[in-house]
Enzyme design. Structure first.
Site, PDB file in Angstrom:
ATOM      1  N   TYR A 177       5.208 -10.365   1.137  1.00 28.05           N
ATOM      2  CA  TYR A 177       6.390 -10.236   2.186  1.00 28.05           C
ATOM      3  C   TYR A 177       7.398 -11.434   1.909  1.00 28.05           C
ATOM      4  O   TYR A 177       7.493 -12.065   0.758  1.00 28.05           O
ATOM      5  CB  TYR A 177       5.802  -9.911   3.438  1.00 28.05           C
ATOM      6  CG  TYR A 177       4.745  -9.110   3.727  1.00 28.05           C
ATOM      7  CD1 TYR A 177       5.034  -7.599   3.279  1.00 28.05           C
ATOM      8  CD2 TYR A 177       3.380  -9.113   4.004  1.00 28.05           C
ATOM      9  CE1 TYR A 177       3.833  -6.619   3.478  1.00 28.05           C
ATOM     10  CE2 TYR A 177       2.275  -8.247   4.154  1.00 28.05           C
ATOM     11  CZ  TYR A 177       2.540  -7.139   3.539  1.00 28.05           C
ATOM     12  OH  TYR A 177       1.621  -6.299   3.833  1.00 28.05           O
ATOM     13  N   VAL A 237      -1.101  -5.011   5.455  1.00 26.30           N
ATOM     14  CA  VAL A 237      -1.202  -4.979   6.739  1.00 26.30           C
ATOM     15  C   VAL A 237      -2.549  -4.755   7.452  1.00 26.30           C
ATOM     16  O   VAL A 237      -3.038  -5.012   8.526  1.00 26.30           O
ATOM     17  CB  VAL A 237       0.083  -4.342   7.649  1.00 26.30           C
ATOM     18  CG1 VAL A 237       1.124  -4.836   7.244  1.00 26.30           C
ATOM     19  CG2 VAL A 237      -0.096  -2.892   7.434  1.00 26.30           C
ATOM     20  N   SER A 278      -0.255  -2.019   1.873  1.00 25.56           N
ATOM     21  CA  SER A 278       0.482  -2.291   0.796  1.00 25.56           C
ATOM     22  C   SER A 278       0.013  -2.986  -0.508  1.00 25.56           C
ATOM     23  O   SER A 278       0.496  -2.766  -1.602  1.00 25.56           O
ATOM     24  CB  SER A 278       1.389  -3.623   1.411  1.00 25.56           C
ATOM     25  OG  SER A 278       2.529  -2.981   1.848  1.00 25.56           O
ATOM     26  N   TYR A 294       2.815   8.591  -0.077  1.00 28.09           N
ATOM     27  CA  TYR A 294       2.924   7.160   0.091  1.00 28.09           C
ATOM     28  C   TYR A 294       1.923   6.659   1.258  1.00 28.09           C
ATOM     29  O   TYR A 294       1.353   5.752   1.086  1.00 28.09           O
ATOM     30  CB  TYR A 294       4.646   6.678   0.481  1.00 28.09           C
ATOM     31  CG  TYR A 294       4.599   5.328   0.821  1.00 28.09           C
ATOM     32  CD1 TYR A 294       4.729   4.217   0.019  1.00 28.09           C
ATOM     33  CD2 TYR A 294       4.785   4.870   2.252  1.00 28.09           C
ATOM     34  CE1 TYR A 294       4.815   2.908   0.432  1.00 28.09           C
ATOM     35  CE2 TYR A 294       4.768   3.786   3.059  1.00 28.09           C
ATOM     36  CZ  TYR A 294       4.850   2.535   1.994  1.00 28.09           C
ATOM     37  OH  TYR A 294       4.798   1.579   2.297  1.00 28.09           O
ATOM     38  N   LYS A 321       0.516  -0.835  -3.263  1.00 23.77           N
ATOM     39  CA  LYS A 321       1.971  -0.824  -4.002  1.00 23.77           C
ATOM     40  C   LYS A 321       1.512  -1.364  -5.434  1.00 23.77           C
ATOM     41  O   LYS A 321       2.466  -0.971  -6.273  1.00 23.77           O
ATOM     42  CB  LYS A 321       2.866  -1.899  -3.288  1.00 23.77           C
ATOM     43  CG  LYS A 321       3.445  -1.195  -2.049  1.00 23.77           C
ATOM     44  CD  LYS A 321       4.206  -2.150  -1.091  1.00 23.77           C
ATOM     45  CE  LYS A 321       4.888  -1.259  -0.027  1.00 23.77           C
ATOM     46  NZ  LYS A 321       4.487  -1.538   1.652  1.00 23.77           N
TER      47      LYS A 321
HETATM   48  N1  GLU Z   1       1.610   1.702   5.353  1.00 20.44           N
HETATM   49  C1  GLU Z   1       2.380   0.416   5.795  1.00 20.44           C
HETATM   50  C2  GLU Z   1       3.798   0.772   5.784  1.00 20.44           C
HETATM   51  O1  GLU Z   1       4.574   1.407   4.769  1.00 20.44           O
HETATM   52  C3  GLU Z   1       2.301  -0.560   4.634  1.00 20.44           C
HETATM   53  C4  GLU Z   1       2.697  -1.850   5.174  1.00 20.44           C
HETATM   54  C5  GLU Z   1       1.943  -2.906   4.435  1.00 20.44           C
HETATM   55  O2  GLU Z   1       0.758  -3.171   4.267  1.00 20.44           O
HETATM   56  O3  GLU Z   1       2.746  -3.989   4.302  1.00 20.44           O
HETATM   57  O4  GLU Z   1       4.528   0.406   6.831  1.00 20.44           O
END
Ligand code: GLU
Length: 309
Positions: A237, A255, A58, A185, A61
């Site tokens: 989160y 994660v 993430s 993604y 992002k």
């Molecule tokens: N590739 C993970 C997903 O989309 C990233 C999640 C994360 O790191 O929060 O579920």
């Protein structure tokens, strides 16, 4: 003092578990711990193997958001993705259906991030990934590859993200094809970085888009400010509020156990001024944040008074 903070944080590594829902990540050893702090004069504090590679997950992002804003302009991106925290888990679908018109709440949760990826420049998923990897390389001075094993492991099991992408497409919040967006993604989540690379990204953000060591401008000041606001309000989160209170630093976790932090002004022993911080420890909590990583940052912020509040 830094040594004491590090040793204390390391005692928490085994309290987390590796991300169980991405089969290859589930195999990571939770005992790893690395942290890197870089200041505006190029001084470093490093502990553990700060060159060891892990996947962005993430943290991508944040990078994708900056790239999309630089390419299209901030307003174009914000027309498709809001800047409101949700308090929901990162992969939640509920608001896409329960709120009209289904605009994703922010780019730090999967729904918003998938929309942002659909805006990235390039004709194919691989083009989009190459564009972002190049942006990243210009900041870090490293090359960034997709970890194919992690990518394959996630693309096969990404049912929730696929469902989210279909909702977004149905509500006109996806600028290209569902499968192509998902490929880009997940490939971007699987880009490899080191703890040191993460610290350098934090330093660029601390410079509000200009990298303090070279003065090169990577993103506009406005994009940097919005990015840091999003990291502060949505970066961890559904624990973002809790950590804003106890740490008060713009951060984004992933994660795989990485955490990106940016400090506009601070002093940590011999490091001073703008600071970029990267932490990696793969044991995460139920929400998705690195347990030892967050402990390190919490103790660091409290000891050196780094909170922006
Ligand atoms: N590739 C993970 C997903 O989309 C990233 C999640 C994360 O790191 O929060 O579920």
């Amino acid at each position: 003092m830094l040594e004491q903070i590090t040793n204390e944080a390391k005692t928490y590594t085994k309290e987390g578990k590796p991300a169980f829902y991405i089969p290859v990540l589930a195999l990571q050893s939770v005992e790893q711990f690395a942290a890197c702090i870089v200041d505006e004069n190029g001084n470093y504090f490093e502990v553990g193997n700060t060159d060891e590679l892990f996947t962005l997950q993430s943290i991508s992002k944040v990078i994708n958001f900056m790239v999309a804003c630089e390419y299209h302009g901030l307003q174009f991106v914000l027309d498709k993705v809001d800047v409101e925290p949700t308090g929901d888990p990162f992969n939640s679908i509920i608001r896409l259906e329960s709120t009209a018109p289904g605009k994703p709440f922010n780019p730090m949760i999967n729904a918003g991030a998938i929309t942002v990826v659909s805006m990235l420049p390039g004709k194919t998923a691989k083009d989009r990934v190459a564009y972002v990897a190049d942006f990243l390389s210009r900041i870090t001075g490293s090359t960034h590859q997709v970890n194919e094993a992690v990518y394959c492991s996630e693309i096969e099991t990404t049912h929730r993200n696929r469902a989210i992408a279909h909702y977004l497409k149905a509500n006109d919040y996806l600028l290209c094809d569902v499968e192509e967006t998902l490929e880009a993604y997940i490939r971007l989540c699987s880009l490899e970085v080191s703890t040191k690379d993460i610290a350098k990204i934090g330093l660029m953000l601390a410079g509000n888009g200009a990298y303090p060591l070279t003065d090169e401008e990577f993103i506009t000041r406005n994009t940097a400010k919005v990015t840091k606001a999003l990291m502060t309000t949505c970066g961890l989160y559904n624990a973002s509020g809790k950590y804003a209170a106890s740490i008060g630093i713009p951060m984004k976790s992933g994660v795989s156990g990485g955490v990106l932090c940016t400090v506009s002004k601070g002093r940590v022993e011999h490091l001073e001024g703008k600071l970029g911080i990267g932490v990696f420890s793969p044991g995460i909590d139920d929400i998705g944040n690195s347990v030892a990583g967050m402990k390190f940052i919490e103790r660091l912020s409290q000891t050196y008074d780094l909170s922006i509040f």
